[in-house]
Motif scaffolding. Structure first.
Motif, PDB file in Angstrom:
ATOM      1  N   GLY A 124       0.846  -1.188   0.000  1.00 34.22           N
ATOM      2  CA  GLY A 124       0.000   0.000   0.000  1.00 34.22           C
ATOM      3  C   GLY A 124       0.879   1.235   0.000  1.00 34.22           C
ATOM      4  N   THR A 125       0.290   2.381  -0.339  1.00 33.75           N
ATOM      5  CA  THR A 125       1.079   3.616  -0.309  1.00 33.75           C
ATOM      6  C   THR A 125       0.984   4.317   1.041  1.00 33.75           C
ATOM      7  OG1 THR A 125      -0.783   4.883  -1.247  1.00 33.75           O
ATOM      8  CG2 THR A 125       0.846   4.019  -2.798  1.00 33.75           C
ATOM      9  N   ASP A 126       0.192   3.791   1.954  1.00 28.15           N
ATOM     10  CA  ASP A 126       0.070   4.405   3.276  1.00 28.15           C
ATOM     11  C   ASP A 126       1.304   4.093   4.121  1.00 28.15           C
ATOM     12  OD1 ASP A 126      -0.730   1.705   3.206  1.00 28.15           O
ATOM     13  OD2 ASP A 126      -1.793   1.910   5.120  1.00 28.15           O
ATOM     14  N   GLY A 147      -5.987   7.220  -8.074  1.00 25.84           N
ATOM     15  CA  GLY A 147      -6.507   8.493  -7.606  1.00 25.84           C
ATOM     16  C   GLY A 147      -6.629   8.588  -6.102  1.00 25.84           C
ATOM     17  N   SER A 148      -6.438   7.480  -5.405  1.00 30.94           N
ATOM     18  CA  SER A 148      -6.497   7.481  -3.938  1.00 30.94           C
ATOM     19  C   SER A 148      -5.151   7.161  -3.309  1.00 30.94           C
ATOM     20  CB  SER A 148      -7.541   6.459  -3.458  1.00 30.94           C
ATOM     21  OG  SER A 148      -8.831   6.785  -3.927  1.00 30.94           O
ATOM     22  N   CYS A 149      -4.131   6.931  -4.129  1.00 29.65           N
ATOM     23  CA  CYS A 149      -2.812   6.574  -3.609  1.00 29.65           C
ATOM     24  C   CYS A 149      -2.052   7.822  -3.157  1.00 29.65           C
ATOM     25  CB  CYS A 149      -1.994   5.851  -4.685  1.00 29.65           C
ATOM     26  SG  CYS A 149      -2.541   4.156  -4.993  1.00 29.65           S
ATOM     27  N   GLY A 150      -1.452   7.738  -1.997  1.00 26.15           N
ATOM     28  CA  GLY A 150      -0.661   8.845  -1.490  1.00 26.15           C
ATOM     29  C   GLY A 150       0.725   8.875  -2.107  1.00 26.15           C
ATOM     30  N   ASP A 151       1.303  10.075  -2.226  1.00 26.67           N
ATOM     31  CA  ASP A 151       2.669  10.243  -2.719  1.00 26.67           C
ATOM     32  C   ASP A 151       2.863   9.541  -4.064  1.00 26.67           C
ATOM     33  OD1 ASP A 151       5.210  11.305  -2.480  1.00 26.67           O
ATOM     34  OD2 ASP A 151       6.010   9.566  -1.407  1.00 26.67           O
TER      35      ASP A 151
END
Length: 470
Positions: A124-126, A147-151
């Motif tokens: 995950g990108t979190d 569109g919901s992925c961070g960084d």
């Protein structure tokens, strides 16, 4: 065919690494788009319930089974989504996989290990989890719900892309438009638009959603005119009025104004130029249709700094003007009023090379806000028509953003190595138009648009295409 034979056929397809039979018609189209694309970075903008994630999982499994020692890096917004969405889908897909091909999932590492040496690496990108995928080689990198992925920009450009350099692998980003207008996914969407590789599928492109299901979705999202429905069902980018320079230029407006337009018998021609030289140089060619009260943009010339060669540039401007504004019957070329941003050395050299044929006046640069507002009002009122061939102008109008929201003077950098220069070129052109000048000869009667005189002497006018002139 007996049940046993069907099972044997499935096992054989698994051994060959062919899993497209698990997809429906909509998913097979996405599957084909992936394999038929020549672009290393692919961007899919897809409506809700498109079967996107299932298709991505099939692509990951195919790569690993078909090609031994393959590495697939699979990213989702959060580690929780990996556990609750991606892993259950992979488990379902692997139900009929022959035992000798099945991968082993190691929860501590979040990796599927295949007997043939292939791997699907999940993250995950979190909380920086995607950093664990940095390094090594990969053959396919998949980013689900981009569109919901961070960084996202860092994850793609610093973590994933470097792992594909040796393998010539591909990166696939898929998702619906982000709710945040400044999300990194917007940049990748714009880059894909620039390359002509963006895949956009709305809910109306999905045949497996029935009218009843569509109505349920619309109600669930508060109606088709809500921002949520526009994003989730129509794949529309919702602009931020604080960062967008021209919020009026939406996809809906583009559908109305980006089209061909029948040329009238009399008009004044205009050229607007923004000289980037080291960045992007854009020239816009158009005319003012006095009777329709519309500015018609017919063509554009776009040159990157590395390709800028002045004699060739001058030659291309002349070719476009000759093609647009030379009367097919008389051979007479219509004169144009030209304007450019300030670069006296270049504009004088253009005049010299063209033997005085191309004279550019200096663009007015005072009261920039008023000039932009004029452009915006004309767009909103559909007083500007843009030919479909002007792809850079359309893209720049849609995507131009302020470099800083606190200082709304300079445009940000565009993915094509410019600063949305087509917008400035159009702004200069508009400021040069004499909207009050009537180009029609005074001696013609009021019904001149259908007279034999015009039909006999104008190669531009086709009275059967537009009833504005009747």
């Amino acid at each position: 065919m007996s049940k046993l034979n069907k099972e044997d056929a499935k096992k054989e397809l698994w051994r060959r690494g062919v899993l497209s039979w698990k997809l429906d018609a909509t998913q097979k189209e996405l599957y084909s788009l992936f394999y038929n694309s020549s672009h290393r970075v692919q961007t899919w903008l897809l409506a809700r319930r498109s079967g996107k994630t299932y298709t991505l999982c099939v692509l990951a499994l195919e790569q690993c089974v078909r090609h031994p020692n393959s590495i697939v890096k699979f990213i989702s917004p959060t580690k929780l989504q990996i556990s609750t969405i991606i892993r259950p889908l992979l488990k379902k897909l692997l139900e009929d996989c022959p035992e000798e091909l099945k991968p082993e999932f190691r929860g501590k590492e979040y990796i599927y290990y295949f007997p043939n040496g292939s791997e699907i690496q999940l993250a995950g990108t979190d909380s920086g989890h995607a950093e664990k995928l940095r390094g090594g080689d990969s053959h396919i990198c998949i980013v689900d719900e981009a569109g919901s992925c961070g960084d996202l920009e860092n994850v793609v450009k610093s973590v994933l892309l470097p792992t594909t350099l040796i393998t010539k692998g591909r990166v696939l980003l898929a998702g619906t438009p982000p709710s945040e207008p400044d999300h990194d996914f917007i940049k990748f969407i714009e880059e894909a638009e620039m390359r002509g590789s963006l895949i956009r599928k709305t809910v109306y492109d999905n045949p497996r959603i029935s009218p009843e299901q569509l109505n349920e979705l619309i109600v669930e999202l508060g109606g088709l005119n809500t921002d949520a429905a526009k994003r989730e069902l129509l794949c529309m980018i919702i602009k931020d009025s604080n960062t967008a320079v021209i919020p009026e230029m939406t996809d809906e407006l583009a559908e109305k104004i980006v089209k061909e337009w029948p040329k009238p018998p009399f008009f004044d021609a205009y050229v607007g130029m923004d000289l980037g030289i080291v960045d992007l140089t854009v020239v816009i060619f158009g005319y003012y249709d006095f009777r329709a009260a519309k500015l018609i943009i017919e063509d554009e010339l776009v040159v990157k700094g590395t390709d800028f060669h002045l004699p060739k540039f001058v030659e291309n401007i002349q070719k476009i003007e000759d093609n647009l504004w030379t009367n097919a019957l008389t051979g007479e070329k219509r004169k144009a009023r030209r304007v450019s941003d300030i670069n006296y050395i270049v504009t004088k050299e253009i005049a010299r090379i063209s033997n005085g044929d191309l004279i550019f006046d200096v663009a007015k640069k005072d009261d920039n806000e008023a000039a932009l507002n004029k452009l915006r009002v004309m767009l909103a009122n559909e007083q500007i028509i843009i030919h479909p061939k002007c792809t850079t102008l359309v893209r720049h109008l849609k995507n131009v953003k302020w470099k800083s929201t606190s200082n709304r003077v300079l445009f940000g950098r565009s993915p094509d190595d410019g600063h949305y220069d087509a917008v400035d070129a159009l702004k200069y052109l508009i400021r040069n138009i004499n909207f009050n000048k009537n180009p029609y000869p005074a001696h013609l009667n009021m019904n001149y648009a259908t007279t034999n005189y015009i039909e006999a002497t104008s190669g531009y006018y086709d009275s059967g295409k537009n009833d504005i002139y009747h």
